[in-house]
Design a protein around this motif. Sequence first.
Motif, PDB file in Angstrom:
ATOM      1  N   VAL A 192       0.985  -1.098   0.271  1.00  0.00           N
ATOM      2  CA  VAL A 192      -0.058   0.073  -0.029  1.00  0.00           C
ATOM      3  C   VAL A 192       0.823   1.287  -0.170  1.00  0.00           C
ATOM      4  O   VAL A 192       1.735   1.361   0.723  1.00  0.00           O
ATOM      5  CB  VAL A 192      -0.997   0.214   1.217  1.00  0.00           C
ATOM      6  CG1 VAL A 192      -1.848   1.238   1.395  1.00  0.00           C
ATOM      7  CG2 VAL A 192      -1.817  -1.080   1.180  1.00  0.00           C
ATOM      8  N   ASP A 193       0.623   2.156  -0.813  1.00  0.00           N
ATOM      9  CA  ASP A 193       1.376   3.465  -0.969  1.00  0.00           C
ATOM     10  C   ASP A 193       0.591   4.270   0.088  1.00  0.00           C
ATOM     11  O   ASP A 193      -0.149   4.877  -0.035  1.00  0.00           O
ATOM     12  CB  ASP A 193       1.173   4.287  -2.308  1.00  0.00           C
ATOM     13  CG  ASP A 193       2.013   5.278  -2.454  1.00  0.00           C
ATOM     14  OD1 ASP A 193       2.318   5.821  -1.433  1.00  0.00           O
ATOM     15  OD2 ASP A 193       2.425   5.882  -3.577  1.00  0.00           O
ATOM     16  N   VAL A 194       1.177   4.287   1.571  1.00  0.00           N
ATOM     17  CA  VAL A 194       0.587   4.908   2.592  1.00  0.00           C
ATOM     18  C   VAL A 194       0.508   6.452   2.395  1.00  0.00           C
ATOM     19  O   VAL A 194      -0.666   7.194   2.625  1.00  0.00           O
ATOM     20  CB  VAL A 194       1.514   4.581   3.918  1.00  0.00           C
ATOM     21  CG1 VAL A 194       0.851   5.308   5.040  1.00  0.00           C
ATOM     22  CG2 VAL A 194       1.295   3.167   4.177  1.00  0.00           C
ATOM     23  N   VAL A 195       1.726   7.176   2.009  1.00  0.00           N
ATOM     24  CA  VAL A 195       1.652   8.634   1.639  1.00  0.00           C
ATOM     25  C   VAL A 195       0.520   9.090   0.724  1.00  0.00           C
ATOM     26  O   VAL A 195       0.002   9.914   0.896  1.00  0.00           O
ATOM     27  CB  VAL A 195       2.831   8.931   1.291  1.00  0.00           C
ATOM     28  CG1 VAL A 195       2.938  10.564   1.012  1.00  0.00           C
ATOM     29  CG2 VAL A 195       3.992   8.786   2.453  1.00  0.00           C
ATOM     30  N   ARG A 196       0.597   8.214  -0.391  1.00  0.00           N
ATOM     31  CA  ARG A 196      -0.477   8.465  -1.426  1.00  0.00           C
ATOM     32  C   ARG A 196      -1.949   8.573  -0.876  1.00  0.00           C
ATOM     33  O   ARG A 196      -3.009   9.068  -1.144  1.00  0.00           O
ATOM     34  CB  ARG A 196      -0.388   7.733  -2.616  1.00  0.00           C
ATOM     35  CG  ARG A 196      -1.212   7.983  -3.790  1.00  0.00           C
ATOM     36  CD  ARG A 196      -0.760   7.253  -5.065  1.00  0.00           C
ATOM     37  NE  ARG A 196      -1.658   7.407  -6.169  1.00  0.00           N
ATOM     38  CZ  ARG A 196      -1.774   6.817  -7.204  1.00  0.00           C
ATOM     39  NH1 ARG A 196      -0.730   5.888  -7.399  1.00  0.00           N
ATOM     40  NH2 ARG A 196      -2.429   7.021  -8.330  1.00  0.00           N
ATOM     41  N   MET A 197      -2.203   7.270  -0.078  1.00  0.00           N
ATOM     42  CA  MET A 197      -3.626   6.933   0.566  1.00  0.00           C
ATOM     43  C   MET A 197      -3.781   8.174   1.407  1.00  0.00           C
ATOM     44  O   MET A 197      -4.899   8.876   1.576  1.00  0.00           O
ATOM     45  CB  MET A 197      -3.443   6.005   1.280  1.00  0.00           C
ATOM     46  CG  MET A 197      -3.472   4.473   0.163  1.00  0.00           C
ATOM     47  SD  MET A 197      -5.197   4.344  -0.637  1.00  0.00           S
ATOM     48  CE  MET A 197      -4.965   2.927  -1.732  1.00  0.00           C
ATOM     49  N   LYS A 198      -3.071   8.725   2.230  1.00  0.00           N
ATOM     50  CA  LYS A 198      -3.106   9.659   3.621  1.00  0.00           C
ATOM     51  C   LYS A 198      -3.412  11.000   2.478  1.00  0.00           C
ATOM     52  O   LYS A 198      -4.451  11.837   2.811  1.00  0.00           O
ATOM     53  CB  LYS A 198      -1.959   9.934   4.271  1.00  0.00           C
ATOM     54  CG  LYS A 198      -1.721   8.711   5.371  1.00  0.00           C
ATOM     55  CD  LYS A 198      -0.754   8.909   6.288  1.00  0.00           C
ATOM     56  CE  LYS A 198      -0.493   7.828   7.304  1.00  0.00           C
ATOM     57  NZ  LYS A 198       0.654   8.135   8.267  1.00  0.00           N
ATOM     58  N   LEU A 199      -2.798  11.233   1.659  1.00  0.00           N
ATOM     59  CA  LEU A 199      -2.978  12.456   0.898  1.00  0.00           C
ATOM     60  C   LEU A 199      -4.318  12.410   0.105  1.00  0.00           C
ATOM     61  O   LEU A 199      -4.921  13.661   0.279  1.00  0.00           O
ATOM     62  CB  LEU A 199      -1.928  12.638  -0.385  1.00  0.00           C
ATOM     63  CG  LEU A 199      -1.779  13.911  -1.117  1.00  0.00           C
ATOM     64  CD1 LEU A 199      -1.782  15.116  -0.130  1.00  0.00           C
ATOM     65  CD2 LEU A 199      -0.696  13.752  -1.997  1.00  0.00           C
ATOM     66  N   GLY A 200      -4.622  11.532  -0.248  1.00  0.00           N
ATOM     67  CA  GLY A 200      -6.053  11.437  -0.951  1.00  0.00           C
ATOM     68  C   GLY A 200      -7.248  11.660   0.079  1.00  0.00           C
ATOM     69  O   GLY A 200      -8.051  12.522  -0.422  1.00  0.00           O
ATOM     70  N   ILE A 201      -7.095  11.149   1.163  1.00  0.00           N
ATOM     71  CA  ILE A 201      -8.105  11.548   2.184  1.00  0.00           C
ATOM     72  C   ILE A 201      -8.026  12.741   2.901  1.00  0.00           C
ATOM     73  O   ILE A 201      -8.995  13.473   3.100  1.00  0.00           O
ATOM     74  CB  ILE A 201      -8.229  10.164   3.249  1.00  0.00           C
ATOM     75  CG1 ILE A 201      -9.712  10.224   4.117  1.00  0.00           C
ATOM     76  CG2 ILE A 201      -7.141  10.427   4.176  1.00  0.00           C
ATOM     77  CD1 ILE A 201     -10.552  10.131   3.216  1.00  0.00           C
ATOM     78  N   PHE A 202      -6.765  13.461   2.814  1.00  0.00           N
ATOM     79  CA  PHE A 202      -6.556  14.708   3.383  1.00  0.00           C
ATOM     80  C   PHE A 202      -7.269  15.665   2.336  1.00  0.00           C
ATOM     81  O   PHE A 202      -8.049  16.660   2.681  1.00  0.00           O
ATOM     82  CB  PHE A 202      -5.133  14.928   3.660  1.00  0.00           C
ATOM     83  CG  PHE A 202      -4.791  16.299   4.094  1.00  0.00           C
ATOM     84  CD1 PHE A 202      -4.517  16.164   5.567  1.00  0.00           C
ATOM     85  CD2 PHE A 202      -4.777  17.459   3.645  1.00  0.00           C
ATOM     86  CE1 PHE A 202      -3.942  17.314   6.227  1.00  0.00           C
ATOM     87  CE2 PHE A 202      -4.275  18.351   4.116  1.00  0.00           C
ATOM     88  CZ  PHE A 202      -3.981  18.406   5.547  1.00  0.00           C
ATOM     89  N   VAL A 203      -7.133  15.450   1.108  1.00  0.00           N
ATOM     90  CA  VAL A 203      -7.625  16.299   0.146  1.00  0.00           C
ATOM     91  C   VAL A 203      -9.336  16.344  -0.015  1.00  0.00           C
ATOM     92  O   VAL A 203      -9.826  17.233   0.218  1.00  0.00           O
ATOM     93  CB  VAL A 203      -7.104  15.942  -1.269  1.00  0.00           C
ATOM     94  CG1 VAL A 203      -7.772  16.827  -2.572  1.00  0.00           C
ATOM     95  CG2 VAL A 203      -5.554  16.270  -1.483  1.00  0.00           C
ATOM     96  N   LEU A 204      -9.725  14.855   0.390  1.00  0.00           N
ATOM     97  CA  LEU A 204     -11.304  14.726   0.183  1.00  0.00           C
ATOM     98  C   LEU A 204     -11.761  15.470   1.419  1.00  0.00           C
ATOM     99  O   LEU A 204     -12.646  16.348   1.323  1.00  0.00           O
ATOM    100  CB  LEU A 204     -11.561  13.162   0.269  1.00  0.00           C
ATOM    101  CG  LEU A 204     -12.867  13.130   0.417  1.00  0.00           C
ATOM    102  CD1 LEU A 204     -13.718  13.489  -0.620  1.00  0.00           C
ATOM    103  CD2 LEU A 204     -13.206  11.448   0.424  1.00  0.00           C
ATOM    104  N   ALA A 205     -11.094  15.275   2.508  1.00  0.00           N
ATOM    105  CA  ALA A 205     -11.576  15.949   3.936  1.00  0.00           C
ATOM    106  C   ALA A 205     -11.675  17.384   4.020  1.00  0.00           C
ATOM    107  O   ALA A 205     -12.528  18.297   4.009  1.00  0.00           O
ATOM    108  CB  ALA A 205     -10.817  15.358   4.977  1.00  0.00           C
ATOM    109  N   GLY A 206     -10.522  18.151   3.092  1.00  0.00           N
ATOM    110  CA  GLY A 206     -10.381  19.530   2.836  1.00  0.00           C
ATOM    111  C   GLY A 206     -11.608  20.128   2.008  1.00  0.00           C
ATOM    112  O   GLY A 206     -12.258  20.940   2.289  1.00  0.00           O
ATOM    113  N   GLY A 207     -11.838  19.141   1.036  1.00  0.00           N
ATOM    114  CA  GLY A 207     -12.991  19.593   0.033  1.00  0.00           C
ATOM    115  C   GLY A 207     -14.205  19.566   0.841  1.00  0.00           C
ATOM    116  O   GLY A 207     -15.309  20.711   0.709  1.00  0.00           O
ATOM    117  N   VAL A 208     -14.594  18.463   1.650  1.00  0.00           N
ATOM    118  CA  VAL A 208     -15.700  18.607   2.351  1.00  0.00           C
ATOM    119  C   VAL A 208     -16.020  19.854   3.361  1.00  0.00           C
ATOM    120  O   VAL A 208     -16.961  20.230   3.627  1.00  0.00           O
ATOM    121  CB  VAL A 208     -16.298  17.174   3.062  1.00  0.00           C
ATOM    122  CG1 VAL A 208     -17.341  17.157   3.876  1.00  0.00           C
ATOM    123  CG2 VAL A 208     -16.110  15.960   2.049  1.00  0.00           C
TER     124      VAL A 208
END
Length: 334
Positions: free
Chosen positions: A204-220
């Motif tokens: 699992v690309d941990v950094v990429r996964m964390k970045l994805g959810i970080f961006v989604l949380a910011g958008g919401v």
Amino acid sequence: MRAGLMRDLLVAMLGLLVLLALPLVFPHPSLRDFLIYVIAYGLLAMSLNLLVGLTGLVSFGHAAYFASGAYVFGLLMQSGAVSVPLAMLAAVGGTALLALVIGAICVRLKEIYFSFITLAFQMFIHSIILTWVDLTGGDQGLRGGIPRPPFLGIDLGEAHTLYAFAAVIFVLCLLAMRQVWQSPFGYTLRMIRDNPARANFLGVDVVRMKLGIFVLAGGVASMAGIIMALFVSGAFPEFGFWTTSGEAIFMIMLGGTQVFLGPVLGAFLLQLLNHYVTIYTHHHGLVLGVVILLIVLGLRRGVADFAANWLAERRAAAPPAPAAPEPAKTKAAG
């Protein structure tokens, strides 16, 4: 997953009907205003819980995206060049881009270092809001109000229409987050939360996964800021101050992190406490602190998490239902 999606759609429709019916049953304007506050701050808390409860990333600076959504939307509407839907899309997209830039730095850090660098970025954005007076209005906020021109036959200048619009956006955002919560992406984030080393070992690309959810949380979170900007017809520096992030964390602590709608319950409880405590005493901070302390020490988890665990323990302790007796076998006539 298809069956789960249909169930979630049904629950979302029922929840929306309840939200829309409440002001009709109880038509006092104060209830409608209270519910809009719960919707905006509940959405902020739910977006933060994508990081805290789902991924194990405790952000102290999540209000930066709440403020970003409010200010970008308000400035675009004041320009008079775009409609409400286009301004909302631009505000969410711009905030997501901001979260991408900040998250690319933050998600590489762990635990307390992640928490404090998110706080540092929030205070940086807050200082920009205060000092860029020509654009943001400084400590006075956006002056002149936020225009609400009708679009597609929807007039947000009417209080009931604005409430219905906020309720629809709220339910749609919850439905989208629910799908993330139940998706393979969501379970991967849980694995990262519980054991990041094992997740990395499994490819699992941990950094990429964390970045994805970080961006989604910011958008919401930016969508929550847009709802608040529409409601108060402005945007203010307090939206991006550290106390707003603290309130979102309080909501999560009150409601819980592992039950999906726990943060919404926490937002409702906190707004209810704020409303009644400020009526009877000026020491609302002290009272809120005592309430949160009692919940943390007494329940040791949020209210929704405590109730879910209590129900699970009751089901586990319940005796199994007795088996139905087998019908008696008759002998064949010889």
